[in-house]
Scaffold this motif. Structure first.
Motif, PDB file in Angstrom:
ATOM      1  N   LYS A  93      47.860  46.423  35.008  1.00  0.00           N
ATOM      2  CA  LYS A  93      46.379  45.923  35.985  1.00  0.00           C
ATOM      3  C   LYS A  93      45.844  47.112  35.750  1.00  0.00           C
ATOM      4  N   VAL A  94      44.379  47.305  35.397  1.00  0.00           N
ATOM      5  CA  VAL A  94      43.623  48.141  36.037  1.00  0.00           C
ATOM      6  C   VAL A  94      42.372  47.264  37.357  1.00  0.00           C
ATOM      7  N   TYR A  95      43.032  47.691  38.074  1.00  0.00           N
ATOM      8  CA  TYR A  95      41.959  47.268  39.753  1.00  0.00           C
ATOM      9  C   TYR A  95      40.748  48.147  39.589  1.00  0.00           C
ATOM     10  N   ALA A  96      39.107  47.433  40.028  1.00  0.00           N
ATOM     11  CA  ALA A  96      38.407  48.547  40.188  1.00  0.00           C
ATOM     12  C   ALA A  96      37.720  48.420  41.742  1.00  0.00           C
TER      13      ALA A  96
ATOM     14  N   PRO B 165      41.574  38.911  38.328  1.00  0.00           N
ATOM     15  CA  PRO B 165      43.203  39.072  39.702  1.00  0.00           C
ATOM     16  C   PRO B 165      42.320  39.582  39.809  1.00  0.00           C
ATOM     17  N   LEU B 166      42.402  39.968  41.973  1.00  0.00           N
ATOM     18  CA  LEU B 166      41.572  40.236  42.993  1.00  0.00           C
ATOM     19  C   LEU B 166      42.830  41.437  44.039  1.00  0.00           C
TER      20      LEU B 166
ATOM     21  N   ASP C 260      40.562  44.876  34.681  1.00  0.00           N
ATOM     22  CA  ASP C 260      41.201  43.481  34.282  1.00  0.00           C
ATOM     23  C   ASP C 260      40.554  43.178  35.791  1.00  0.00           C
ATOM     24  N   GLY C 261      41.456  43.579  36.999  1.00  0.00           N
ATOM     25  CA  GLY C 261      40.739  43.436  38.371  1.00  0.00           C
ATOM     26  C   GLY C 261      39.944  43.757  39.059  1.00  0.00           C
ATOM     27  N   ILE C 262      39.713  43.142  40.213  1.00  0.00           N
ATOM     28  CA  ILE C 262      38.939  44.056  41.199  1.00  0.00           C
ATOM     29  C   ILE C 262      39.875  43.950  42.690  1.00  0.00           C
ATOM     30  N   GLU C 263      39.395  45.593  43.716  1.00  0.00           N
ATOM     31  CA  GLU C 263      39.823  45.535  44.235  1.00  0.00           C
ATOM     32  C   GLU C 263      38.921  45.969  45.839  1.00  0.00           C
ATOM     33  N   THR C 264      39.152  45.342  46.074  1.00  0.00           N
ATOM     34  CA  THR C 264      38.346  45.075  47.707  1.00  0.00           C
ATOM     35  C   THR C 264      38.307  45.250  49.105  1.00  0.00           C
ATOM     36  N   ASP C 265      37.817  45.587  50.312  1.00  0.00           N
ATOM     37  CA  ASP C 265      37.734  45.622  51.475  1.00  0.00           C
ATOM     38  C   ASP C 265      37.465  44.421  52.240  1.00  0.00           C
ATOM     39  N   LEU C 266      38.341  43.847  53.428  1.00  0.00           N
ATOM     40  CA  LEU C 266      37.285  43.501  54.065  1.00  0.00           C
ATOM     41  C   LEU C 266      37.395  43.443  55.989  1.00  0.00           C
TER      42      LEU C 266
ATOM     43  N   HIS D  98      45.947  39.259  45.441  1.00  0.00           N
ATOM     44  CA  HIS D  98      47.266  39.897  46.052  1.00  0.00           C
ATOM     45  C   HIS D  98      46.298  40.339  47.748  1.00  0.00           C
ATOM     46  N   PHE D  99      46.949  40.377  48.591  1.00  0.00           N
ATOM     47  CA  PHE D  99      46.379  41.341  49.712  1.00  0.00           C
ATOM     48  C   PHE D  99      47.509  42.882  50.032  1.00  0.00           C
ATOM     49  N   SER D 100      46.563  43.431  50.314  1.00  0.00           N
ATOM     50  CA  SER D 100      46.909  45.103  50.665  1.00  0.00           C
ATOM     51  C   SER D 100      46.567  45.095  52.245  1.00  0.00           C
TER      52      SER D 100
END
Length: 246
Positions: free
Chosen positions: A10-13, A113-114, A38-44, A143-145
């Motif tokens: 998957k390609v995460y933005a 997908p996140l 395909d999915g989103i990457e973000t920060d918390l 998923h968590f990173s």
């Protein structure tokens, strides 16, 4: 067929389509969906009163112009600030999104997908990790990173079935990756694309995602089998590069 689709790359933005819109904003997330990520990457991060919000830096100066740390402001105080590249864009910008607002958007946008990256402010309030993990329970693909391994341990304590990925650096214990038992896989910068690091991950039998790619990398069309995805500011360019290997 089901297993193959489960692990399809998957390609995460990265922070949304941040190559086209300001990072971690509704516009960036909507742009990502619009160009086929395909999915989103973000920060918390966490505010002073413990509210999870969508922002990368603990230091607010780069994105808001205020010389404060996010842990110095309550959510109400933070919402008085707009984010943007400069003071003019901030004037017409929007406040930082809360995690709750982001998840409301994600559900309305078709549940992409996140990849949720837990940042350093969670270290002093690990109970907030549990709140986030439980809040996404039942979301179809998340998923968590984190750069901070103790936060991934807390994720697994809360939900052993949750997927986790350690954001590894050159200082990680590459000769003993097994010590990271609570990490299901690893996220690595493209600068670590070399035999030393890739072989270590493969020996451990874990997966990897690679971040900071932009579609020009020669390894994208035909990567190693344990590479599960890409994290990029330019998801459309990376998807186009992937097609060269098909």
């Amino acid at each position: 067929m089901r297993e193959r689709m489960k692990y399809m790359r998957k390609v995460y933005a990265h922070r949304g389509a941040s190559g086209y819109a300001f990072e971690n904003t509704l516009r960036a997330f909507e742009k990502a969906v619009g160009i086929g990520a395909d999915g989103i990457e973000t920060d918390l991060q966490l505010t002073k009163d413990g509210v999870p919000v969508i922002i990368h830096d603990a230091d607010l100066y780069r994105v808001t112009g205020m010389r404060k740390f996010i842990t110095e402001l309550t959510l109400e105080e933070l919402r008085e600030l707009n984010v943007g590249r400069n003071r003019w864009k901030r004037l017409f910008g929007k406040p930082v999104m809360t995690f709750r607002e982001f998840m409301k958007w994600a559900n309305a946008a078709g549940t992409p997908p996140l990849n949720l990256e837990l940042k350093e402010t969670f270290l002093d309030r690990p109970e907030a990790v549990e709140q986030v993990v439980l809040a996404v329970k039942g979301y179809p693909d998340v998923h968590f990173s984190s750069f901070h391994y103790p936060l991934l341990m807390r994720v697994k304590q809360t939900d052993p079935g949750a997927e986790t990925a350690l954001i590894a650096t050159r200082k990680s214990r590459w000769d003993q990756l097994g010590v990271y038992e609570s990490a299901d896989g690893f996220h690595i910068h493209k600068r670590l694309w070399s035999g030393k690091y890739l072989n270590a991950i493969e020996r451990e039998g874990k997966f990897a995602r690679v971040y900071a790619v932009d579609g020009t990398e020669p390894f994208i069309p035909k990567p190693e089998s344990f590479i599960r995805g890409w994290i990029t500011d330019f998801p459309d360019a990376v998807k186009k590069a992937m097609q060269k290997g098909s």
